[in-house]
Design a protein around this motif. Sequence first.
Motif, PDB file in Angstrom:
ATOM      1  N   ASN A  97       0.835  -1.194   0.000  1.00 57.86           N
ATOM      2  CA  ASN A  97       0.000   0.000   0.000  1.00 57.86           C
ATOM      3  C   ASN A  97       0.871   1.245   0.000  1.00 57.86           C
ATOM      4  OD1 ASN A  97      -1.853   2.060   0.462  1.00 57.86           O
ATOM      5  ND2 ASN A  97      -3.033   0.873   1.960  1.00 57.86           N
ATOM      6  N   ALA A  98       0.693   2.140  -0.972  1.00 58.35           N
ATOM      7  CA  ALA A  98       1.497   3.358  -1.063  1.00 58.35           C
ATOM      8  C   ALA A  98       1.300   4.268   0.145  1.00 58.35           C
ATOM      9  CB  ALA A  98       1.161   4.118  -2.349  1.00 58.35           C
ATOM     10  N   LYS A  99       0.152   4.138   0.819  1.00 59.90           N
ATOM     11  CA  LYS A  99      -0.106   4.956   2.006  1.00 59.90           C
ATOM     12  C   LYS A  99       0.584   4.398   3.241  1.00 59.90           C
ATOM     13  CE  LYS A  99      -4.684   6.449   0.433  1.00 59.90           C
ATOM     14  NZ  LYS A  99      -6.139   6.479   0.761  1.00 59.90           N
ATOM     15  N   GLY A 100       1.143   3.199   3.134  1.00 62.81           N
ATOM     16  CA  GLY A 100       1.781   2.569   4.268  1.00 62.81           C
ATOM     17  C   GLY A 100       0.900   1.497   4.890  1.00 62.81           C
ATOM     18  N   VAL A 101       1.326   1.000   6.034  1.00 68.97           N
ATOM     19  CA  VAL A 101       0.615  -0.057   6.745  1.00 68.97           C
ATOM     20  C   VAL A 101      -0.774   0.429   7.144  1.00 68.97           C
ATOM     21  CG1 VAL A 101       0.618  -1.416   8.882  1.00 68.97           C
ATOM     22  CG2 VAL A 101       2.738  -1.128   7.581  1.00 68.97           C
ATOM     23  N   ASP A 102      -1.753  -0.444   7.058  1.00 68.05           N
ATOM     24  CA  ASP A 102      -3.100  -0.141   7.518  1.00 68.05           C
ATOM     25  C   ASP A 102      -3.134  -0.362   9.031  1.00 68.05           C
ATOM     26  OD1 ASP A 102      -5.829  -0.212   8.241  1.00 68.05           O
ATOM     27  OD2 ASP A 102      -6.402  -0.738   6.193  1.00 68.05           O
ATOM     28  N   TYR A 103      -3.052   0.726   9.780  1.00 68.26           N
ATOM     29  CA  TYR A 103      -2.910   0.609  11.230  1.00 68.26           C
ATOM     30  C   TYR A 103      -4.204   0.196  11.923  1.00 68.26           C
ATOM     31  CZ  TYR A 103       1.686   2.598  10.560  1.00 68.26           C
ATOM     32  OH  TYR A 103       2.972   2.799  10.149  1.00 68.26           O
ATOM     33  N   ASP A 104      -5.336   0.534  11.330  1.00 66.18           N
ATOM     34  CA  ASP A 104      -6.592   0.075  11.919  1.00 66.18           C
ATOM     35  C   ASP A 104      -6.683  -1.447  11.871  1.00 66.18           C
ATOM     36  OD1 ASP A 104      -7.521   2.591  12.605  1.00 66.18           O
ATOM     37  OD2 ASP A 104      -8.511   2.909  10.678  1.00 66.18           O
ATOM     38  N   LYS A 105      -6.266  -2.025  10.749  1.00 67.77           N
ATOM     39  CA  LYS A 105      -6.258  -3.484  10.648  1.00 67.77           C
ATOM     40  C   LYS A 105      -5.208  -4.090  11.574  1.00 67.77           C
ATOM     41  CE  LYS A 105      -8.104  -3.959   5.962  1.00 67.77           C
ATOM     42  NZ  LYS A 105      -7.858  -4.466   4.586  1.00 67.77           N
ATOM     43  N   LEU A 106      -4.090  -3.388  11.732  1.00 67.27           N
ATOM     44  CA  LEU A 106      -3.035  -3.902  12.609  1.00 67.27           C
ATOM     45  C   LEU A 106      -3.509  -3.941  14.057  1.00 67.27           C
ATOM     46  CD1 LEU A 106      -0.214  -4.892  11.908  1.00 67.27           C
ATOM     47  CD2 LEU A 106       0.693  -2.683  12.624  1.00 67.27           C
ATOM     48  N   ILE A 107      -4.284  -2.938  14.463  1.00 64.65           N
ATOM     49  CA  ILE A 107      -4.860  -2.943  15.806  1.00 64.65           C
ATOM     50  C   ILE A 107      -5.723  -4.187  16.010  1.00 64.65           C
ATOM     51  CG2 ILE A 107      -6.599  -1.817  17.251  1.00 64.65           C
ATOM     52  CD1 ILE A 107      -5.521   0.868  16.293  1.00 64.65           C
ATOM     53  N   VAL A 108      -6.533  -4.502  15.010  1.00 66.51           N
ATOM     54  CA  VAL A 108      -7.401  -5.678  15.110  1.00 66.51           C
ATOM     55  C   VAL A 108      -6.571  -6.950  15.185  1.00 66.51           C
ATOM     56  CG1 VAL A 108      -9.165  -7.037  13.916  1.00 66.51           C
ATOM     57  CG2 VAL A 108      -9.320  -4.539  13.956  1.00 66.51           C
ATOM     58  N   ARG A 109      -5.558  -7.049  14.334  1.00 64.11           N
ATOM     59  CA  ARG A 109      -4.732  -8.263  14.314  1.00 64.11           C
ATOM     60  C   ARG A 109      -3.983  -8.464  15.609  1.00 64.11           C
ATOM     61  NH1 ARG A 109      -1.642  -7.112   8.795  1.00 64.11           N
ATOM     62  NH2 ARG A 109      -3.461  -6.812   7.468  1.00 64.11           N
ATOM     63  N   PHE A 110      -3.386  -7.392  16.110  1.00 65.49           N
ATOM     64  CA  PHE A 110      -2.569  -7.512  17.311  1.00 65.49           C
ATOM     65  C   PHE A 110      -3.410  -7.524  18.579  1.00 65.49           C
ATOM     66  CE2 PHE A 110       1.805  -5.829  15.690  1.00 65.49           C
ATOM     67  CZ  PHE A 110       1.847  -6.873  14.784  1.00 65.49           C
ATOM     68  N   GLY A 111      -4.682  -7.136  18.472  1.00 66.61           N
ATOM     69  CA  GLY A 111      -5.549  -7.167  19.642  1.00 66.61           C
ATOM     70  C   GLY A 111      -5.306  -6.036  20.610  1.00 66.61           C
ATOM     71  N   SER A 112      -4.782  -4.916  20.130  1.00 67.86           N
ATOM     72  CA  SER A 112      -4.579  -3.757  20.993  1.00 67.86           C
ATOM     73  C   SER A 112      -5.804  -2.854  20.910  1.00 67.86           C
ATOM     74  CB  SER A 112      -3.312  -3.004  20.571  1.00 67.86           C
ATOM     75  OG  SER A 112      -3.395  -2.572  19.222  1.00 67.86           O
ATOM     76  N   SER A 113      -5.717  -1.662  21.494  1.00 64.82           N
ATOM     77  CA  SER A 113      -6.842  -0.723  21.502  1.00 64.82           C
ATOM     78  C   SER A 113      -6.425   0.586  20.856  1.00 64.82           C
ATOM     79  CB  SER A 113      -7.316  -0.458  22.936  1.00 64.82           C
ATOM     80  OG  SER A 113      -7.718  -1.654  23.572  1.00 64.82           O
ATOM     81  N   LYS A 114      -7.336   1.201  20.142  1.00 59.84           N
ATOM     82  CA  LYS A 114      -7.051   2.471  19.477  1.00 59.84           C
ATOM     83  C   LYS A 114      -6.985   3.596  20.501  1.00 59.84           C
ATOM     84  CE  LYS A 114      -8.638   5.336  15.584  1.00 59.84           C
ATOM     85  NZ  LYS A 114      -7.430   5.124  14.767  1.00 59.84           N
ATOM     86  N   ILE A 115      -6.025   4.479  20.344  1.00 59.82           N
ATOM     87  CA  ILE A 115      -5.972   5.689  21.167  1.00 59.82           C
ATOM     88  C   ILE A 115      -7.004   6.660  20.600  1.00 59.82           C
ATOM     89  CG2 ILE A 115      -4.572   7.654  21.895  1.00 59.82           C
ATOM     90  CD1 ILE A 115      -2.130   5.850  21.809  1.00 59.82           C
ATOM     91  N   ASP A 116      -8.115   6.779  21.284  1.00 63.13           N
ATOM     92  CA  ASP A 116      -9.200   7.608  20.773  1.00 63.13           C
ATOM     93  C   ASP A 116      -9.213   8.965  21.472  1.00 63.13           C
ATOM     94  OD1 ASP A 116     -10.217   7.051  23.304  1.00 63.13           O
ATOM     95  OD2 ASP A 116     -11.705   5.623  22.576  1.00 63.13           O
TER      96      ASP A 116
END
Length: 473
Positions: A97-116
């Motif tokens: 992806n030219a925009k870089g890693v999809d961090y929202d998907k990475l949060i889901v994969r790694f099981g962490s929580s989004k800093i909201d």
Amino acid sequence: MADLQNCDFCSLNPLELFEQVTAQGEKVRSLKAEKAPKDDIDTAVQLLLSLKLSYKTATGEEYKAGSPPTDFTPVSNGPGDTEDNDFVDPWTVQTSNAKGVDYDKLIVRFGSSKIDKDLINRIERVTGHKPHHFLRRGIFFSHRDMNQILDAYENKKPFYLYTGRGPSAEAMHVGHLIPFTFTKWLQEVFNVPLVIQITDDEKYLWKDMTLEKAYQCAIENIKDIIACGFDINKTFIFSDLEYLGMSPGFYRNIVKIQKHVTFNQVKGIFGFTDSDCIGKISFPAIQAAPSFSSSFPQIFNNKSNIPCLIPCAIDQDPYFRMTRDVAPRIGFSKPALLHSVFFPALQGAQTKMSSSDPNSSIFLTDTPKQIKTKINKHAFSGGKDTVEEHRKYGGNCDVDVSYMYLTFFLEDDDKLEQIKQAYTSGALLTGELKKALIETLQPLIAAHQQRRKQITDEIVKEFMTPRKLAFDY
């Protein structure tokens, strides 16, 4: 976890669970989740995905533990990764992806929580300080148990910070400043002690360098870290090669971790093979040990219950998923984490900067002329091919490296927004955007170089001396 044939985490057998992983990706985390902590489920998923099971095995052929086939290769170290081809582990970051890693998907994969926004507002309320622009802009975007750290702070209970650096070269690049800049801010606003681990042992094990060279790189990197402005009274920096022999508590914790993590687990989490040296296999326990306060008896008066907060890039999370999994079983609290995005290479966001490629990085040793040349020549542009097209259609800030770098280093929110609007509309040309980045980085790096010149060997020695810090625990 015992082994694959006796999975402690769910009632499914390994083949059934593997089928669920490959067919449903993230949904596997809900399978019998009530029977195990979330980190244990994460560990099971990571292990299964790294087995490289063949298609025949996945569809019913007998599984023989210890000898999995090798023709099924997952494209990342997390489930649900087949759509975007992101690959993230502690040593490699790649994406198509030219925009870089999809961090929202990475949060889901790694099981962490989004800093909201709610968490950012709480940090501001608790500390009384405006949130760092790394938080405001989503550069630190994910966390584990940050609310528990804030709970402790509000209840006047202590915690400490831990971060680190793997010294792969004598010169650090601007991407390496990100965790240290943010950690310095955390240290200041929370007024807490900090330990910084320099993993020179890791670089000796993974890189083609001697022990002497690894330690030399460690010392040079430490000078750059000190130049970030850390408080000497609140900061302990240590080299693994040096400190391991000084602290019985540190080694005791390493041994405890090693006893409670299986070979299958580290293979599953880190992708180690039977051909890797045993030093690599045992290293994760060394990176995990600073998460526990009893590793530093001189700082914490032998107390083992001081919570730890770890700011780091998201690629280091596998180490601390392992740490969090093992912590309750050896009587310690799980460390909390704050994850940052990756700092992109000049050539684009498909990978992070590399110390081994001088043209992918802006180094802290670069001259103003070198900085200008690298940015003008190598910084990937989101602009159009001609001035006419650019004026008409505008540039793409999502892929433009110069704009990405400004989000890290230009602190003025209003100015950054003006640049974004002007570039997106076509009013600002690529050359002008690169000029703005050059004018931002040149004085920043020059100031760092001036501070570094003031770092003597005596100052380095004082930071690295095991001692009581300016805190009462």
